[in-house]
Design a protein around this motif. Structure first.
Motif, PDB file in Angstrom:
ATOM      1  N   ALA A 179       0.850  -1.190   0.000  1.00 43.24           N
ATOM      2  CA  ALA A 179       0.000   0.000   0.000  1.00 43.24           C
ATOM      3  C   ALA A 179       0.883   1.237   0.000  1.00 43.24           C
ATOM      4  N   SER A 235      -4.866  -4.623   8.963  1.00 45.59           N
ATOM      5  CA  SER A 235      -4.480  -4.186   7.618  1.00 45.59           C
ATOM      6  C   SER A 235      -5.254  -2.950   7.185  1.00 45.59           C
ATOM      7  N   CYS A 239      -3.797   0.598   5.793  1.00 44.83           N
ATOM      8  CA  CYS A 239      -4.246   1.310   4.598  1.00 44.83           C
ATOM      9  C   CYS A 239      -4.599   2.760   4.907  1.00 44.83           C
ATOM     10  N   THR A 256      -8.688  -4.245   1.639  1.00 41.23           N
ATOM     11  CA  THR A 256      -8.396  -3.033   0.876  1.00 41.23           C
ATOM     12  C   THR A 256      -9.618  -2.404   0.216  1.00 41.23           C
ATOM     13  N   ALA A 260      -8.618   2.095  -2.840  1.00 41.66           N
ATOM     14  CA  ALA A 260      -8.127   2.527  -4.154  1.00 41.66           C
ATOM     15  C   ALA A 260      -8.969   3.679  -4.689  1.00 41.66           C
ATOM     16  N   LEU A 264      -5.491   5.527  -2.643  1.00 41.68           N
ATOM     17  CA  LEU A 264      -4.387   4.674  -2.216  1.00 41.68           C
ATOM     18  C   LEU A 264      -3.949   3.791  -3.379  1.00 41.68           C
ATOM     19  N   PHE A 266      -2.000   0.396  -4.810  1.00 38.72           N
ATOM     20  CA  PHE A 266      -1.612  -0.959  -4.440  1.00 38.72           C
ATOM     21  C   PHE A 266      -0.759  -1.578  -5.542  1.00 38.72           C
TER      22      PHE A 266
END
Length: 307
Positions: A179, A235, A239, A256, A260, A264, A266
């Motif tokens: 990340a 996790s 993130c 996750t 995105a 963020l 990945f």
């Protein structure tokens, strides 16, 4: 009409009430007999016995038809409510027969509890809408304790959890992704390698996490030492911190969802590091039909998350 009772008590039988209810709902003794699959004389006899017990006429006989009396209508209100309760009991019995229980209680670690498990619940409820579900999110150690104590039927926990006292099976292995904060220079690369993280601000998982131990070995083998600025057990929190630019992190891809879309970045990470999860069961529940059905929904949710 005098009631044949002992000290004023009315001795009703289910057969009498069933005959009365069938007559009221069907409109005649003959149709009531068809519903109950008995002879019409049997229905008439049960009705006569019931009127004898309650002490008042339930029907007037008008040209061969049964017309409810005002008292009969009042009595039917309570009888009908009780039969509705019996219908609910029959439905509950059917659920228990088919699924073992009308509820299921699931505890999960955070990485799966906010993404994969809700998808499984949606799948499960599509097939079993009458089953109530409790979902609790906790650390793997607490998930294990909730299952062992009998408070929960199914647990999802990381592989470092103590397995004594629970039935368990492998659930999944999820390859870590890197990340990166929005606009980070490493985002130009298709794959992030361990050597790329040397000296960089790094958001690490808690030391007791086995995935963290696997990350540490990968860094040691590469001669890499990231600058650990924050440690956290989740996790999703890694993130969130990476999104704020606090540092880079290696995270479970199942945690996750939605990041995105918020910017963020990945990327795959080399060498491969896996997050491994276990399914936990009380020894007396794993074979229950309801538990099997929910377990199947969980397993399907791993591979087709959008369906």
């Amino acid at each position: 009409m005098a009631a044949a009772t002992d000290r004023g008590r009315v001795a009703l039988t289910f057969r009498q009430l069933e005959a009365f209810h069938a007559i009221m709902t069907s409109g005649s003794a003959s149709r009531a007999a068809e519903l109950l699959q008995v002879s019409q004389p049997a229905v008439s006899r049960a009705l006569a016995d019931l009127e004898q017990e309650v002490g008042f006429a339930l029907f007037d006989r008008v040209r061969g038809r049964l017309v409810p009396t005002p008292e009969g209508q009042m009595f039917f209100t309570d009888v009908g409510a009780n039969f509705a309760g019996l219908d609910r009991l029959r439905a509950a019995a059917a659920r228990i027969r088919d699924f073992g229980s009308g509820t299921i209680r699931v505890a999960s670690l955070a990485a799966l509890g906010s993404t994969l498990v809700p998808r499984a619940i949606r799948r499960f409820r599509d097939a079993h809408p009458g089953i109530a579900i409790t979902l609790h999110i906790a650390s793997s150690a607490i998930v294990r304790d909730l299952v062992v104590s009998g408070q929960f039927d199914i647990g999802l926990a990381a592989d470092e959890v103590d397995r004594f006292g629970v039935d368990h099976r492998a659930f999944g292995s999820f390859r870590a992704v890197c990340a990166l904060p929005p606009g980070h220079e490493l985002a130009r690369r298709k794959v992030i390698e361990a050597k790329d993280l040397h000296g960089r601000p790094f958001v690490a998982l808690a030391p007791e996490d086995r995935a963290r131990a696997r990350m540490n070995r990968a860094f040691e083998d590469a001669g890499v030492r990231p600058d650990i600025v924050v440690e956290t057990p989740n996790s999703a929190t890694v993130c969130a911190l990476a999104l704020e630019g606090v540092g880079i992190g290696l995270v479970n891809p199942m945690a996750t969802d939605g990041f995105a879309e918020r910017g963020l970045v990945f990327r795959p990470f080399e060498p491969a590091i896996d997050f491994k999860a276990l399914l936990l069961f009380r020894p007396d529940t794993q074979r229950a039909i309801l538990v099997k059905a929910f377990t199947a929904a969980l397993l399907r949710a791993r591979f087709r998350p959008t369906n």
